[in-house]
Design an enzyme around this catalytic site. Structure first.
Site, PDB file in Angstrom:
ATOM      1  N   ARG A   1      22.369  14.646  55.653  1.00 53.71           N
ATOM      2  CA  ARG A   1      22.977  15.943  56.008  1.00 53.71           C
ATOM      3  C   ARG A   1      22.766  16.196  57.500  1.00 53.71           C
ATOM      4  O   ARG A   1      23.634  16.705  58.204  1.00 53.71           O
ATOM      5  CB  ARG A   1      22.384  17.082  55.163  1.00 53.71           C
ATOM      6  CG  ARG A   1      22.787  18.450  55.666  1.00 53.71           C
ATOM      7  CD  ARG A   1      22.655  19.584  54.640  1.00 53.71           C
ATOM      8  NE  ARG A   1      21.491  19.494  53.788  1.00 53.71           N
ATOM      9  CZ  ARG A   1      20.223  19.748  54.182  1.00 53.71           C
ATOM     10  NH1 ARG A   1      19.967  20.120  55.416  1.00 53.71           N
ATOM     11  NH2 ARG A   1      19.224  19.626  53.333  1.00 53.71           N
TER      12      ARG A   1
ATOM     13  N   TYR B   1      47.282  29.096  60.352  1.00 49.07           N
ATOM     14  CA  TYR B   1      47.209  28.593  58.980  1.00 49.07           C
ATOM     15  C   TYR B   1      46.730  29.723  58.047  1.00 49.07           C
ATOM     16  O   TYR B   1      45.755  30.419  58.366  1.00 49.07           O
ATOM     17  CB  TYR B   1      46.261  27.386  58.936  1.00 49.07           C
ATOM     18  CG  TYR B   1      45.930  26.945  57.531  1.00 49.07           C
ATOM     19  CD1 TYR B   1      46.937  26.659  56.609  1.00 49.07           C
ATOM     20  CD2 TYR B   1      44.608  26.825  57.111  1.00 49.07           C
ATOM     21  CE1 TYR B   1      46.640  26.270  55.317  1.00 49.07           C
ATOM     22  CE2 TYR B   1      44.300  26.424  55.820  1.00 49.07           C
ATOM     23  CZ  TYR B   1      45.320  26.160  54.926  1.00 49.07           C
ATOM     24  OH  TYR B   1      45.028  25.789  53.648  1.00 49.07           O
TER      25      TYR B   1
ATOM     26  N   ASP C   1      42.632  25.755  67.782  1.00 52.97           N
ATOM     27  CA  ASP C   1      42.818  24.838  66.664  1.00 52.97           C
ATOM     28  C   ASP C   1      43.923  23.870  67.081  1.00 52.97           C
ATOM     29  O   ASP C   1      45.098  24.244  67.145  1.00 52.97           O
ATOM     30  CB  ASP C   1      43.193  25.635  65.410  1.00 52.97           C
ATOM     31  CG  ASP C   1      43.317  24.743  64.178  1.00 52.97           C
ATOM     32  OD1 ASP C   1      43.632  23.550  64.341  1.00 52.97           O
ATOM     33  OD2 ASP C   1      43.131  25.259  63.059  1.00 52.97           O
TER      34      ASP C   1
ATOM     35  N   LYS D   1      44.594  15.921  58.872  1.00 54.85           N
ATOM     36  CA  LYS D   1      45.992  15.877  59.264  1.00 54.85           C
ATOM     37  C   LYS D   1      46.275  14.645  60.153  1.00 54.85           C
ATOM     38  O   LYS D   1      46.063  13.531  59.723  1.00 54.85           O
ATOM     39  CB  LYS D   1      46.369  17.197  59.922  1.00 54.85           C
ATOM     40  CG  LYS D   1      45.942  18.432  59.089  1.00 54.85           C
ATOM     41  CD  LYS D   1      46.619  18.463  57.753  1.00 54.85           C
ATOM     42  CE  LYS D   1      46.282  19.595  56.799  1.00 54.85           C
ATOM     43  NZ  LYS D   1      45.075  20.327  56.872  1.00 54.85           N
TER      44      LYS D   1
HETATM   45  O1  P1T Z   1      42.525  21.748  54.847  1.00 55.39           O
HETATM   46  P1  P1T Z   1      41.403  21.706  55.843  1.00 55.39           P
HETATM   47  O2  P1T Z   1      41.014  20.335  56.272  1.00 55.39           O
HETATM   48  O3  P1T Z   1      40.225  22.534  55.400  1.00 55.39           O
HETATM   49  O4  P1T Z   1      41.964  22.374  57.191  1.00 55.39           O
HETATM   50  C1  P1T Z   1      42.355  23.705  57.282  1.00 55.39           C
HETATM   51  C2  P1T Z   1      43.367  23.872  58.384  1.00 55.39           C
HETATM   52  C3  P1T Z   1      42.933  24.271  59.644  1.00 55.39           C
HETATM   53  N1  P1T Z   1      43.792  24.440  60.670  1.00 55.39           N
HETATM   54  C4  P1T Z   1      45.107  24.208  60.519  1.00 55.39           C
HETATM   55  C5  P1T Z   1      46.026  24.400  61.687  1.00 55.39           C
HETATM   56  C6  P1T Z   1      45.606  23.771  59.289  1.00 55.39           C
HETATM   57  O5  P1T Z   1      46.925  23.540  59.193  1.00 55.39           O
HETATM   58  C7  P1T Z   1      44.721  23.606  58.189  1.00 55.39           C
HETATM   59  C8  P1T Z   1      45.201  23.173  56.843  1.00 55.39           C
HETATM   60  N2  P1T Z   1      46.588  23.275  56.673  1.00 55.39           N
HETATM   61  C9  P1T Z   1      47.278  22.911  55.560  1.00 55.39           C
HETATM   62  C10 P1T Z   1      46.702  22.420  54.450  1.00 55.39           C
HETATM   63  C11 P1T Z   1      48.749  23.089  55.654  1.00 55.39           C
HETATM   64  O6  P1T Z   1      49.498  22.513  54.839  1.00 55.39           O
HETATM   65  O7  P1T Z   1      49.191  23.783  56.572  1.00 55.39           O
END
Ligand code: P1T
Length: 384
Positions: free
Chosen positions: A50, A102, A174, A199
């Site tokens: 961790r 998001y 972000d 992503k």
């Molecule tokens: O899904 P996660 O890895 O927890 O990430 C969240 C997140 C953070 N910032 C942005 C700009 C994002 O698009 C996302 C997650 N977005 C999607 C799952 C989506 O389909 O837009």
């Protein structure tokens, strides 16, 4: 290493020298929870996974190099990274948030962190006068995406950072939609970069992860403490999957951008389409700024078809190649309906999205096949 090599080289080599123990060219997956100590407190730099894991260290080093950052921290998801960063904000302090982000990010702010005494307000980050007016004496952090999810709005990172710093606030960008291949927010004045590595960085829709990158040593110390104390860390296999994805980031982004540009142009000319959001289109309000701030315009495109929600629902279920799914940034193309999927959680808030909006994550398939798929679905979607 950051100073020596260019981006494409760093994606493959930063933090990933051949394994000194065996010569393995690929970073080993250190699938271990703990590490032997030869005497109490005597070890080779790792005690417990961790707190630290060599595969995670490789990923954190590589991501920091790609964003031109001094420090990188990896997390179990993008949301875990965002949650950890927001723990730098104390009760009573304010966070100024872009008015298009998001849905899950705004849900965390509005429906979790508000209960802990943080306050949030939203503003159009493309309107610098509005940003200036919205900054308060108690504003600790400015939070923005550029391009935004799902409307692909573009914000001037350097200008917003200057305004925020004048008011004593820090700036978090972000950078999930752009990836560091297209823009590096820290070089433009931001204090923190956050990613959902799920992503473009992972790139193959096979892993969930997140990251924070910064040059702020004091903040990094606190964040590293929080990373261990809170514990939302990625496992070694997930770190390895992101590392493997990163190796082709530059190649993939070039194709994502080229395909998205062609698709945006196709949609903009299509009689069944009401409007297209893509900063690569010369008529897009963010075009000039994006041309200056980004290397290319990205792989995300959103649009509204004539006929509103009913037609949108027919189109998103009418494609064969574009899979109807949340998420983005993988090699395969995805289509979704933000109002009922990725942004359903903000339907009753200031961030509610047009129910006619369709979002595309344009993959790296052949652009002609993708355009034919959309043409067929738009034909099917047209009202009789
Ligand atoms: O899904 P996660 O890895 O927890 O990430 C969240 C997140 C953070 N910032 C942005 C700009 C994002 O698009 C996302 C997650 N977005 C999607 C799952 C989506 O389909 O837009």
């Amino acid at each position: 290493m950051e100073d020596e090599y260019r981006f494409e080289t760093l994606t493959i080599h930063a933090g990933q020298p051949p394994d000194p123990a065996t010569g393995a060219v690929m970073t080993p997956i250190y699938q271990t929870s703990t590490y032997v100590q030869t005497d109490v407190g005597v070890h080779k730099g790792y005690e417990y996974s961790r707190t630290g894991n060599p595969t995670r260290t490789a990923l954190e080093t590589c991501l920091a190099a790609l964003e031109g950052a001094d420090f990188g921290l990896a997390f179990a998801s993008g949301m875990a990274a965002i949650d950890t960063l927001l723990r730098l904000v104390s009760p009573g302090q304010h966070v100024l948030v872009g008015d298009d982000v998001y849905g899950g990010t705004y849900r965390l702010f509005d429906r979790v962190l508000r209960d802990y005494g943080l306050s949030f307000s939203t503003v159009d980050m493309a309107d610098l006068e509005a940003v200036s007016r919205a900054l308060r004496p108690e504003t600790r952090l400015v939070w923005l995406e550029t391009p935004t999810n799902p409307l692909l709005k573009v914000a001037d990172i350097a200008a917003v950072s200057e305004l925020a710093h004048d008011h004593g606030a820090q700036v978090a960008v972000d950078n999930t939609f752009a990836s560091p291949f297209l823009q590096q927010p820290l070089a433009l004045g931001a204090d923190f970069v956050v990613h959902s590595t799920t992503k473009y960085l992972g790139g193959h829709s096979d892993v969930v992860g997140g990251a924070i990158l910064t040059d702020d040593g004091d903040a990094c110390q606190r964040l590293k403490f929080l990373q261990n104390a809170v514990g939302a860390v990625p496992g070694p296999m997930d770190c390895w999957l992101v590392l493997r994805g990163l190796k082709t980031l530059a190649l993939r982004m070039e194709r994502h951008c080229a395909n998205a540009r062609r698709i945006a142009a196709f949609l903009a000319d299509h009689p069944a389409v009401e409007r297209v959001h893509y900063p690569g289109l010369p008529a897009d309000p963010g075009h000039a700024l994006a041309a200056r701030q980004m290397r290319d315009f990205g792989g995300m495109v959103s649009f509204v078809a004539k006929g509103g929600e009913a037609v949108a629902r027919r189109v998103v279920t009418g494609t064969r190649l574009f899979a109807l799914a949340e998420s983005l940034g993988g090699v395969e193309s995805l289509i979704e309906h933000p109002a009922s999927m990725t942004h359903a959680s903000v339907a009753d808030s200031a961030l509610a999205v047009d129910p006619g909006l369709i979002r595309l994550s344009v993959g790296v398939e052949h652009a002609d096949d993708l355009i034919a798929d959309l043409a067929r679905a738009l034909g099917r979607g047209a009202p009789e």
